[in-house]
Design an enzyme around this catalytic site. Structure first.
Site, mmCIF file in Angstrom:
data_model
loop_
_atom_site.group_PDB
_atom_site.id
_atom_site.type_symbol
_atom_site.label_atom_id
_atom_site.label_comp_id
_atom_site.label_asym_id
_atom_site.label_seq_id
_atom_site.Cartn_x
_atom_site.Cartn_y
_atom_site.Cartn_z
ATOM 1 N N GLU A 1 -3.465 7.445 -4.326
ATOM 2 C CA GLU A 1 -3.321 6.148 -3.655
ATOM 3 C C GLU A 1 -3.089 5.023 -4.652
ATOM 4 O O GLU A 1 -3.748 4.956 -5.692
ATOM 5 C CB GLU A 1 -4.582 5.865 -2.839
ATOM 6 C CG GLU A 1 -4.598 4.523 -2.128
ATOM 7 C CD GLU A 1 -5.923 4.265 -1.422
ATOM 8 O OE1 GLU A 1 -6.063 4.706 -0.265
ATOM 9 O OE2 GLU A 1 -6.822 3.646 -2.042
ATOM 10 N N TYR B 1 0.855 -1.198 0.000
ATOM 11 C CA TYR B 1 0.000 0.000 0.000
ATOM 12 C C TYR B 1 0.887 1.242 0.000
ATOM 13 O O TYR B 1 1.832 1.343 0.798
ATOM 14 C CB TYR B 1 -0.896 0.022 1.237
ATOM 15 C CG TYR B 1 -1.741 1.283 1.349
ATOM 16 C CD1 TYR B 1 -2.986 1.356 0.736
ATOM 17 C CD2 TYR B 1 -1.281 2.395 2.035
ATOM 18 C CE1 TYR B 1 -3.758 2.505 0.815
ATOM 19 C CE2 TYR B 1 -2.045 3.553 2.121
ATOM 20 C CZ TYR B 1 -3.276 3.602 1.516
ATOM 21 O OH TYR B 1 -4.036 4.744 1.584
#
Length: 381
Positions: free
Chosen positions: A190, A102
């Site tokens: 993101e 992530y």
């Protein structure tokens, strides 16, 4: 402002960030054409909606061959995911994933700057990781006067990778993602997941971006990607007419002059057991045309069972407001009960003008909200 994954990937690609090859499709036949263009036996079919949880909702499927592709595309197109109807899917080459990570940049109010967040636990359950094992998420505060130099990008990369070669390849990804974030006035950029493939490549197979609405004037191309929901279209229409309107989902429509009074009115409705349908500030005008447009807006909400009009007459006199309301409702035909509370300059004259009409006239805000809630309950009975 949110954009879709495929749009974010296009922006990523323009900054030379590694993304998987994929094609946006609006029908099953488009998906089949995309499958043939990608020239891959296995493809991923992903719903494109402005909400998370697509995978858990069944909006992300792996297809092995054209028959499975048709089946998954047909099932996902038209699917409802958290109130959003899927009208397009992204068909992409399946990737042999070794490990998921992530990575994101986000505006952090506490540090008053952007922060880089990373975790070795990327994928669908990143929210659960943040909740149960927050120590697995690493944060780096970015000084806006410095940005993210090589040494900081390397330090961050070591939080994800042990192999020095992977660290070296991750550094330019982190730096390019930050440049994309800053140059486009994003509030979030993101990658979840950033994957290491079994072939040794690092790439973004998902992308998410949101932007600062107040900076969109500087980015007309990005502003052009905005897609309004039905409620957002209604709110935009209200702004164009000079109103402040927010849909709330209740059954008592509110028409108020002044934002503070509108907030107090909604509080009173909740206090007496009701549920406001909206926030609507029409300003200080008694113009009948404005009242008509505001009523049309309220009545377009099929959940509204009662309308509560709460007017404080300061500079605007209550008798002028009453006259405007009477004229407006000569042109509007509705069976929905309307409760009106007028207070301020010439309030007695204003209330006298409304007596004998089909309005329910109240002297105090408490009386008005109680009456509106009572009428709503009668409607339900």
């Amino acid at each position: 402002m949110k954009i879709h994954e495929y749009q974010a990937k296009e922006i990523f690609a323009s900054y030379d960030l590694p993304v998987d090859k994929s094609i946006i499709c609006r029908s099953v036949e488009d998906a089949v054409k995309a499958y043939n263009q990608l020239d891959s036996q296995k493809v991923i079919v992903k719903a494109q909606v402005h909400t998370g949880g697509r995978g858990k909702a069944g909006g992300v499927k792996l297809a092995d061959g054209e028959i499975e592709l048709r089946k998954h595309a047909a099932a996902i197109l038209g699917m409802d995911i958290r109130g959003f109807t899927v009208d397009r899917v992204l068909v992409g080459q399946a990737v042999n994933i070794e490990k998921e990570y992530y990575v994101s940049y986000v505006i952090d109010r506490n540090s008053k700057s952007a922060i880089l967040m990373l975790s070795r636990e990327g994928g669908m359950d990143i929210e659960e990781v943040a909740r149960t094992t927050p120590e697995k998420i690493h944060k780096f505060v970015i000084d806006p006067s410095v940005g993210i130099p090589d040494y900081l990008a390397r330090e961050a990369a070591f939080k994800l990778f042990d192999d020095i070669e992977l660290v070296r390849r991750a550094v330019p990804i982190f730096r390019k993602l930050y440049r994309l974030f800053v140059e486009n006035d994003a509030s979030l950029a993101e990658i979840n997941p950033l994957v290491l493939t079994k072939e040794g490549s690092i790439m973004a197979i998902d992308a998410k971006m949101t932007f600062d609405d107040n900076a969109l004037f500087r980015h007309p191309k990005i502003a052009g990607l905005k897609e309004l929901t039905d409620e957002e279209k209604k709110e935009q229409n209200a702004r164009d007419k000079g109103f402040s309107y927010v849909h709330l989902g209740g059954d008592i429509g509110c028409m108020v002059n002044g934002a503070g009074l509108a907030m107090a009115t909604m509080d009173m409705i909740k206090l007496y057991g009701g549920d406001p349908a909206n926030f609507l500030d029409i300003g200080g005008s008694s113009n009948p045309t404005k009242v008509i447009e505001a009523m049309k807006l309220l009545l377009s909400d099929k959940d509204v069972k009662v309308v509560l009009i709460n007017i404080f007459g300061g500079i605007t006199r209550c008798d002028d407001v009453a006259g405007g309301l009477l004229e407006a409702f000569r042109q509007i035909r509705t069976n929905i009960p309307i409760v009106i509370r007028l207070t301020g300059t010439n309030e007695k004259q204003g209330r006298a003008m409304l007596q004998g009409s089909h309005f329910h006239v109240a002297e105090t805000m408490s009386d008005a909200t109680r009456k509106a809630v009572e009428l709503t309950k009668q409607y339900q009975d």
